[in-house]
Design a protein around this motif. Structure first.
Motif, PDB file in Angstrom:
ATOM      1  N   VAL A  32       0.981  -1.276  -0.041  1.00  0.00           N
ATOM      2  CA  VAL A  32      -0.077  -0.010  -0.027  1.00  0.00           C
ATOM      3  C   VAL A  32       0.987   1.264   0.209  1.00  0.00           C
ATOM      4  O   VAL A  32       1.870   1.419   1.090  1.00  0.00           O
ATOM      5  CB  VAL A  32      -1.044   0.113   1.215  1.00  0.00           C
ATOM      6  N   GLN A  33       1.084   2.046  -1.087  1.00  0.00           N
ATOM      7  CA  GLN A  33       1.765   3.151  -1.091  1.00  0.00           C
ATOM      8  C   GLN A  33       0.821   4.290  -1.369  1.00  0.00           C
ATOM      9  O   GLN A  33       0.264   4.315  -2.427  1.00  0.00           O
ATOM     10  CB  GLN A  33       2.786   3.065  -2.232  1.00  0.00           C
ATOM     11  N   ARG A  34       1.140   5.412  -0.607  1.00  0.00           N
ATOM     12  CA  ARG A  34       0.383   6.652  -0.801  1.00  0.00           C
ATOM     13  C   ARG A  34       1.089   7.691  -1.580  1.00  0.00           C
ATOM     14  O   ARG A  34       2.322   7.565  -1.755  1.00  0.00           O
ATOM     15  CB  ARG A  34      -0.125   6.967   0.655  1.00  0.00           C
ATOM     16  N   PHE A  35       0.179   8.579  -2.467  1.00  0.00           N
ATOM     17  CA  PHE A  35       0.930   9.545  -3.085  1.00  0.00           C
ATOM     18  C   PHE A  35       1.821  10.625  -2.224  1.00  0.00           C
ATOM     19  O   PHE A  35       3.050  10.785  -2.993  1.00  0.00           O
ATOM     20  CB  PHE A  35       0.029  10.497  -3.790  1.00  0.00           C
ATOM     21  N   LYS A  36       1.735  10.556  -1.045  1.00  0.00           N
ATOM     22  CA  LYS A  36       2.683  11.495  -0.216  1.00  0.00           C
ATOM     23  C   LYS A  36       3.833  10.772   0.148  1.00  0.00           C
ATOM     24  O   LYS A  36       4.848  11.324   0.491  1.00  0.00           O
ATOM     25  CB  LYS A  36       1.803  11.904   1.084  1.00  0.00           C
ATOM     26  N   ASP A  37       3.756   9.601  -0.248  1.00  0.00           N
ATOM     27  CA  ASP A  37       5.218   8.649   0.178  1.00  0.00           C
ATOM     28  C   ASP A  37       6.062   8.446  -1.090  1.00  0.00           C
ATOM     29  O   ASP A  37       6.848   7.639  -0.872  1.00  0.00           O
ATOM     30  CB  ASP A  37       4.912   7.367   0.947  1.00  0.00           C
ATOM     31  N   THR A  38       5.771   9.008  -2.203  1.00  0.00           N
ATOM     32  CA  THR A  38       6.487   8.977  -3.447  1.00  0.00           C
ATOM     33  C   THR A  38       7.330  10.145  -3.433  1.00  0.00           C
ATOM     34  O   THR A  38       7.306  11.238  -2.930  1.00  0.00           O
ATOM     35  CB  THR A  38       5.662   9.005  -4.424  1.00  0.00           C
ATOM     36  N   PRO A  39       8.661  10.107  -4.384  1.00  0.00           N
ATOM     37  CA  PRO A  39       9.280  11.103  -4.674  1.00  0.00           C
ATOM     38  C   PRO A  39       8.886  12.448  -4.989  1.00  0.00           C
ATOM     39  O   PRO A  39       9.311  13.611  -4.629  1.00  0.00           O
ATOM     40  CB  PRO A  39      10.410  10.762  -5.609  1.00  0.00           C
ATOM     41  N   GLN A  40       7.634  12.323  -5.575  1.00  0.00           N
ATOM     42  CA  GLN A  40       6.789  13.473  -6.121  1.00  0.00           C
ATOM     43  C   GLN A  40       5.626  13.982  -5.093  1.00  0.00           C
ATOM     44  O   GLN A  40       4.845  14.710  -5.476  1.00  0.00           O
ATOM     45  CB  GLN A  40       6.096  13.486  -7.444  1.00  0.00           C
ATOM     46  N   GLY A  41       5.663  13.442  -3.979  1.00  0.00           N
ATOM     47  CA  GLY A  41       4.688  13.616  -2.976  1.00  0.00           C
ATOM     48  C   GLY A  41       4.352  15.171  -2.515  1.00  0.00           C
ATOM     49  O   GLY A  41       3.357  15.520  -2.303  1.00  0.00           O
ATOM     50  N   GLY A  42       5.478  15.993  -2.584  1.00  0.00           N
ATOM     51  CA  GLY A  42       5.285  17.432  -2.406  1.00  0.00           C
ATOM     52  C   GLY A  42       4.499  17.983  -3.615  1.00  0.00           C
ATOM     53  O   GLY A  42       3.978  18.978  -3.138  1.00  0.00           O
ATOM     54  N   ASN A  43       4.259  17.191  -4.616  1.00  0.00           N
ATOM     55  CA  ASN A  43       3.836  18.153  -5.843  1.00  0.00           C
ATOM     56  C   ASN A  43       2.196  17.559  -5.876  1.00  0.00           C
ATOM     57  O   ASN A  43       1.602  18.158  -6.828  1.00  0.00           O
ATOM     58  CB  ASN A  43       4.263  17.848  -6.965  1.00  0.00           C
ATOM     59  N   VAL A  44       1.811  16.758  -5.067  1.00  0.00           N
ATOM     60  CA  VAL A  44       0.346  16.349  -5.174  1.00  0.00           C
ATOM     61  C   VAL A  44      -0.383  17.480  -4.346  1.00  0.00           C
ATOM     62  O   VAL A  44      -0.181  18.168  -3.310  1.00  0.00           O
ATOM     63  CB  VAL A  44       0.216  15.132  -4.148  1.00  0.00           C
ATOM     64  N   ALA A  45      -1.810  17.825  -4.908  1.00  0.00           N
ATOM     65  CA  ALA A  45      -2.566  18.618  -4.556  1.00  0.00           C
ATOM     66  C   ALA A  45      -2.988  18.267  -2.940  1.00  0.00           C
ATOM     67  O   ALA A  45      -3.210  17.303  -2.620  1.00  0.00           O
ATOM     68  CB  ALA A  45      -3.906  18.604  -5.468  1.00  0.00           C
ATOM     69  N   GLU A  46      -3.367  19.464  -2.213  1.00  0.00           N
ATOM     70  CA  GLU A  46      -3.733  19.427  -0.874  1.00  0.00           C
ATOM     71  C   GLU A  46      -5.009  18.451  -0.650  1.00  0.00           C
ATOM     72  O   GLU A  46      -5.880  18.469  -1.530  1.00  0.00           O
ATOM     73  CB  GLU A  46      -4.148  20.878  -0.367  1.00  0.00           C
ATOM     74  N   GLY A  47      -4.747  17.841   0.263  1.00  0.00           N
ATOM     75  CA  GLY A  47      -5.944  16.776   0.447  1.00  0.00           C
ATOM     76  C   GLY A  47      -5.776  15.450  -0.097  1.00  0.00           C
ATOM     77  O   GLY A  47      -6.498  14.342  -0.179  1.00  0.00           O
ATOM     78  N   GLU A  48      -4.997  15.328  -1.367  1.00  0.00           N
ATOM     79  CA  GLU A  48      -4.755  13.922  -1.810  1.00  0.00           C
ATOM     80  C   GLU A  48      -3.529  13.077  -1.736  1.00  0.00           C
ATOM     81  O   GLU A  48      -3.093  12.038  -2.288  1.00  0.00           O
ATOM     82  CB  GLU A  48      -4.791  14.372  -3.518  1.00  0.00           C
ATOM     83  N   GLY A  49      -2.677  13.606  -0.596  1.00  0.00           N
ATOM     84  CA  GLY A  49      -1.599  12.882  -0.053  1.00  0.00           C
ATOM     85  C   GLY A  49      -1.761  11.543   0.236  1.00  0.00           C
ATOM     86  O   GLY A  49      -0.845  10.595   0.085  1.00  0.00           O
ATOM     87  N   ASP A  50      -2.724  11.287   0.890  1.00  0.00           N
ATOM     88  CA  ASP A  50      -3.391  10.185   1.445  1.00  0.00           C
ATOM     89  C   ASP A  50      -4.030   9.058   0.276  1.00  0.00           C
ATOM     90  O   ASP A  50      -4.218   7.819   0.671  1.00  0.00           O
ATOM     91  CB  ASP A  50      -3.984  10.321   2.715  1.00  0.00           C
ATOM     92  N   LYS A  51      -4.319   9.551  -0.703  1.00  0.00           N
ATOM     93  CA  LYS A  51      -4.995   8.689  -1.759  1.00  0.00           C
ATOM     94  C   LYS A  51      -3.663   7.489  -2.193  1.00  0.00           C
ATOM     95  O   LYS A  51      -2.800   7.631  -1.942  1.00  0.00           O
ATOM     96  CB  LYS A  51      -5.165   9.767  -2.917  1.00  0.00           C
TER      97      LYS A  51
END
Length: 144
Positions: A32-51
């Motif tokens: 289970v990998q979330r967008f916030k845990d990827t190298p591009q995690g800082g570029n994810v829109a607010e509220g979508e990091g846990d997707k």
């Protein structure tokens, strides 16, 4: 020999869907990998990091059901009926290149074959018939 598994795309409810599938099929998630845990995690829109960026649930002896949240902020949208891809796991980088080059001929390459941040050699394309494919070779993958 290559193994083919379905890869599903959801509009933000991947985690809910996979908890449901897990309740039906049993087993445990391999990843289970979330967008916030990827190298591009800082570029994810607010509220979508846990997707969910990637999730995998083994089903039976050699099948894996996988999925992601298709984030509109990243210009993706899952459309019912076409919200899936076929994912091929290969036994070698050479086999990955052969299948990628063969199946993508006349189609549209979206991600050329390359080593990815999660460690796999990976590429993605839509073939000339409109079918979406992902090809992956991961020398550290679980036997399929």
């Amino acid at each position: 020999m290559a193994v083919i598994n379905p890869y599903l795309n959801f509009n933000g409810n991947t985690e809910e869907a996979f908890n449901f599938y897990k309740s039906v099929f049993g087993g445990e998630f391999i990843m289970v990998q979330r967008f916030k845990d990827t190298p591009q995690g800082g570029n994810v829109a607010e509220g979508e990091g846990d997707k969910i960026m990637h999730i995998s649930l083994p089903i039976g002896k050699s099948n894996i059901l996988m999925a992601t949240d298709a984030l509109e902020s990243m210009e993706h949208k899952a459309i019912a009926g076409t919200n899936f891809q076929l994912s091929i796991g290969t036994e070698s980088q050479q086999e990955a290149d052969t299948l990628f080059n063969g199946l993508s001929a006349g189609g549209q390459v979206e991600v050329p074959m390359a080593k990815m941040f999660w460690g796999a050699y990976f590429g993605m394309f839509t073939d000339k018939f409109g079918i979406k494919w992902m090809i992956s070779y991961d020398e550290n993958a679980l036997p399929g």
